[in-house]
Design a protein around this motif. Structure first.
Motif, PDB file in Angstrom:
ATOM      1  N   ARG A   1      52.307  54.710 -60.632  1.00  0.00           N
ATOM      2  CA  ARG A   1      50.791  54.722 -59.182  1.00  0.00           C
ATOM      3  C   ARG A   1      50.601  53.016 -59.725  1.00  0.00           C
ATOM      4  N   ARG A   2      50.126  52.284 -60.323  1.00  0.00           N
ATOM      5  CA  ARG A   2      50.298  50.731 -60.226  1.00  0.00           C
ATOM      6  C   ARG A   2      51.449  49.940 -60.610  1.00  0.00           C
ATOM      7  N   ARG A   3      52.589  50.983 -60.608  1.00  0.00           N
ATOM      8  CA  ARG A   3      54.206  50.544 -60.701  1.00  0.00           C
ATOM      9  C   ARG A   3      54.250  50.504 -59.200  1.00  0.00           C
ATOM     10  N   ASN A   4      54.444  51.583 -58.638  1.00  0.00           N
ATOM     11  CA  ASN A   4      54.453  51.488 -57.515  1.00  0.00           C
ATOM     12  C   ASN A   4      53.460  50.662 -56.143  1.00  0.00           C
ATOM     13  N   ILE A   5      52.702  50.693 -56.821  1.00  0.00           N
ATOM     14  CA  ILE A   5      51.257  49.712 -55.501  1.00  0.00           C
ATOM     15  C   ILE A   5      52.113  47.897 -55.668  1.00  0.00           C
TER      16      ILE A   5
ATOM     17  N   GLY B   1      56.710  65.885 -61.028  1.00  0.00           N
ATOM     18  CA  GLY B   1      56.922  65.228 -59.610  1.00  0.00           C
ATOM     19  C   GLY B   1      55.461  64.714 -59.448  1.00  0.00           C
ATOM     20  N   ALA B   2      55.006  65.803 -58.866  1.00  0.00           N
ATOM     21  CA  ALA B   2      53.602  65.257 -58.345  1.00  0.00           C
ATOM     22  C   ALA B   2      52.745  64.944 -59.690  1.00  0.00           C
ATOM     23  N   ARG B   3      53.033  65.536 -60.893  1.00  0.00           N
ATOM     24  CA  ARG B   3      52.025  65.085 -61.848  1.00  0.00           C
ATOM     25  C   ARG B   3      51.928  63.993 -62.397  1.00  0.00           C
ATOM     26  N   LYS B   4      53.455  63.336 -62.468  1.00  0.00           N
ATOM     27  CA  LYS B   4      53.947  62.653 -62.996  1.00  0.00           C
ATOM     28  C   LYS B   4      53.895  60.487 -61.768  1.00  0.00           C
ATOM     29  N   ALA B   5      53.754  61.306 -60.720  1.00  0.00           N
ATOM     30  CA  ALA B   5      53.747  60.899 -59.786  1.00  0.00           C
ATOM     31  C   ALA B   5      52.066  60.525 -59.754  1.00  0.00           C
ATOM     32  N   MET B   6      51.498  61.166 -60.477  1.00  0.00           N
ATOM     33  CA  MET B   6      49.486  60.554 -60.334  1.00  0.00           C
ATOM     34  C   MET B   6      49.164  60.130 -61.538  1.00  0.00           C
ATOM     35  N   ASP B   7      50.443  59.669 -62.249  1.00  0.00           N
ATOM     36  CA  ASP B   7      49.820  58.959 -63.831  1.00  0.00           C
ATOM     37  C   ASP B   7      49.606  57.519 -63.308  1.00  0.00           C
ATOM     38  N   PRO B   8      48.156  56.712 -63.938  1.00  0.00           N
ATOM     39  CA  PRO B   8      48.281  55.606 -63.206  1.00  0.00           C
ATOM     40  C   PRO B   8      48.346  54.423 -63.810  1.00  0.00           C
ATOM     41  N   ARG B   9      49.953  54.388 -64.384  1.00  0.00           N
ATOM     42  CA  ARG B   9      51.114  53.561 -64.922  1.00  0.00           C
ATOM     43  C   ARG B   9      51.919  53.859 -63.854  1.00  0.00           C
TER      44      ARG B   9
END
Length: 130
Positions: free
Chosen positions: A95-99, A85-93
């Motif tokens: 992260r952009r969606r979460n922002i 999950g941490a690795r997936k959360a660091m995915d730029p796409r």
């Protein structure tokens, strides 16, 4: 990957003199189970209350993991999922969606606050008397 390599390093971590005596090892296992159960129960109590409920529950699982293979497997699976999950959360796409979702939520909350202030003025919805 076979089951034998997955189970490498699993098992009791009791001291050697405890493992040497079957009755002592059984008493040790019962003690570890009771302590782990108390910690997990405390974590369950903390779930609806302010406090680190899940952290305490996983602490109880770690206590059980010193003696029980099933708890060691659960902890390994949990660690694998958290790392994934941490690795997936660091995915730029992602992260952009979460922002973007966070920004949209902030705009909605700011709009609701502005609507409240527009209709009622800057007055708190509760009355505190002196």
């Amino acid at each position: 990957m076979n089951a034998e390599s997955d189970d490498a390093g699993l098992g009791s971590r009791a001291p050697g003199f405890v493992k040497a005596s079957r009755p002592l090892h059984t008493a040790w296992r019962v003690g570890v189970f009771v302590v782990g159960l108390a910690v997990v129960a405390g974590g369950i109590v903390l779930l609806p209350l302010p406090g680190p409920g899940w952290l305490v529950i996983f602490g109880g699982m770690a206590v059980w993991g010193t003696e029980f293979v099933w708890a060691q497997r659960v902890l390994r699976w949990t660690k694998r999922k958290v790392t994934e999950g941490a690795r997936k959360a660091m995915d730029p796409r992602v992260r952009r969606r979460n922002i973007a979702v966070t920004a949209a939520g902030a705009v909605v909350v700011a709009g609701l606050i502005a609507l409240y202030v527009w209709n009622f003025g800057f007055v708190m919805p509760w009355k505190i008397g002196r």
